[in-house]
Design an enzyme around this catalytic site. Structure first.
Site, mmCIF file in Angstrom:
data_model
loop_
_atom_site.group_PDB
_atom_site.id
_atom_site.type_symbol
_atom_site.label_atom_id
_atom_site.label_comp_id
_atom_site.label_asym_id
_atom_site.label_seq_id
_atom_site.Cartn_x
_atom_site.Cartn_y
_atom_site.Cartn_z
ATOM 1 N N PHE A 154 0.604 -1.180 -3.684
ATOM 2 C CA PHE A 154 -0.806 -1.300 -3.314
ATOM 3 C C PHE A 154 -0.854 -1.394 -1.800
ATOM 4 C CE2 PHE A 154 -4.686 -3.395 -2.095
ATOM 5 C CZ PHE A 154 -5.618 -2.676 -2.808
ATOM 6 N N ASP A 239 4.923 -2.918 4.921
ATOM 7 C CA ASP A 239 3.539 -3.361 4.734
ATOM 8 C C ASP A 239 3.559 -4.865 4.480
ATOM 9 O OD1 ASP A 239 1.004 -4.032 3.878
ATOM 10 O OD2 ASP A 239 0.753 -2.282 2.587
ATOM 11 N N LYS A 268 -5.252 -9.140 6.885
ATOM 12 C CA LYS A 268 -5.655 -10.332 6.144
ATOM 13 C C LYS A 268 -5.544 -11.607 6.971
ATOM 14 C CE LYS A 268 -5.005 -8.281 1.589
ATOM 15 N NZ LYS A 268 -6.413 -7.884 1.427
#
Length: 418
Positions: A154, A239, A268
């Site tokens: 993801f 990532d 984030k």
């Protein structure tokens, strides 16, 4: 009073949760299926709904709120900057930019930072840099660059990123897919080796797969990936949007394997739960392939984002968070082990991050989340009967125990009701 159907919907303090939810369902696109709670206030690891009921937040905005709701140091940085200037665009320099990029680069041990807004934008940036590096430095023929990715990944929701998702909910209906990606099983270094060829420019991987259910790869996986990339002369892109900046007890989840990627992607937590802040971080020999006019973002690296991002870097570098996570990690692991065989099929964890596979004959992940909501714990399900925990890093040991106690109690109720 019922919600007004007009376009002038306001949000009076007297609205109930049901009224908020009814208007949201009617007036917003249905791209989310939130739990039926309307949050109005947050403090540390706790949030309070519009009726005044408190909940222990064990999601933390998918790690965006790593340092707790309304973190005083981050709020102070944001408030001070709001009184000065928030946006100039990158057409001009501003006095918060250089301190931010220097601090983040030093924290990660790299030379350069390309600031953007969201994690998906950071991933797109990494893809563009890798392709351009492949053409200009590695010598891949134009238009043939390939990036190897992992199944179960993801990396975001853009059309290019969902083109290499293996989750039908993410890609179905959004084709045609963007070419240039090769998918191999996650954790399988041999399959990765077979996928690398002369047109490969990079491997893009999550050090820990979050959305997939907090999947921690074998201990030798990332070191083998690093060796394969080095031997093939290609880039390793990590990532770290969810896994970085403290979630696993380190600056980078790659640190657990002693691996250094060529490009790191952050997001984030970098915005401190205040605003979207993200970045790609790497060395000049890679990033110098991007020249003025070839990539950009109007809000990327804005003054407010840089002020907050610099404060976040300070918390990671100087604060107690990494030590706190490392101290609580074995506590969480031990409590999860107690659940296995008692309504839980399997549990995985690293730092303050866990994936819990509930016995599907007892409940779906969504059903378990709804029952935990009634007990004052907010968690989020992912595929099938899996839930994940990612509480703010300020959670105390007592609060962590209490959260797991609630999970154990719900599982016991489900088992008793079979």
């Amino acid at each position: 009073m019922s919600p007004r159907p007009s376009g002038a919907d306001s949000v009076p303090a007297s609205w109930s949760a049901e009224q908020h939810i009814a208007v949201a369902e009617r007036r917003s696109a249905h791209n989310y299926h939130p739990l039926p709670v309307v949050i109005a206030h947050g403090e540390g690891a706790w949030v309070t709904d519009v009726a005044g009921r408190r909940y222990l937040d064990c999601l933390a905005g998918y790690s965006a709120v790593n340092f707790g709701h309304r973190n005083p140091e981050l709020l102070a940085a944001a408030r001070a900057q709001l009184d000065r200037i928030t946006l100039t665009s990158r057409a001009f320099h501003h006095d918060r930019f250089a301190p931010f990029v220097a601090a983040l680069a030093d924290l990660v041990g790299k030379e350069q930072v390309l600031p953007v807004n969201t994690g998906a934008e950071a991933v797109e940036t990494g893809i563009k840099i890798a392709r351009k590096w492949g053409y200009e430095v590695k010598g891949v023929p134009d238009g043939r660059a390939v990036i190897v990715v992992a199944s179960g990944n993801f990396h975001g929701r853009t059309t290019t990123i969902v083109s290499f998702s293996t989750d039908p909910a993410a890609y179905r209906g959004f084709g045609p897919p963007t070419p240039g990606f090769r998918i191999v099983p996650y954790g399988d270094a041999a399959a990765l080796a077979d996928a690398i060829d002369a047109d490969t420019v990079a491997v893009l991987v999550e050090p820990v797969q979050g959305e997939a259910g907090v999947i921690v790869p074998p201990a030798d996986y990332l070191p083998r990936v690093r060796d394969l990339c080095t031997h093939a002369g290609i880039l390793l892109i990590a990532d770290e949007v969810q896994s970085g900046l403290g979630r696993t007890g380190t600056v980078r989840a790659c640190d657990h394997s002693g691996v250094d990627a060529d490009i790191y992607l952050f997001g984030k937590a970098l915005g401190g739960g205040i605003l979207p802040v993200a970045a790609a971080v790497g060395d000049a020999e890679v990033f110098d392939v991007i020249r003025p006019g070839q990539h950009g973002s109007t809000f990327g690296g804005n003054a407010l984002a840089c002020a907050v991002g610099t404060a976040v870097v300070g918390l990671v570098r100087d604060g107690p968070y990494l030590d706190h996570v490392r101290a609580l990690a074995p506590v969480l692991r031990a409590r999860l082990d107690q659940l296995v065989g008692n309504g839980v099929v399997a549990a995985r964890s690293i730092g303050l991050w866990a994936g819990i596979d509930v016995d599907p004959t007892l409940a779906t992940g969504r059903e378990l989340c709804e029952r935990l909501l009634q007990r004052g714990v907010l968690v989020k399900d992912t595929h099938g009967s899996t839930i994940r925990l990612s509480p703010p890093l300020v959670i105390t040991e007592d609060e962590l125990h209490w959260a797991v106690d609630q999970i154990a109690a719900v599982l016991a109720d489900l088992r008793a009701g079979r």
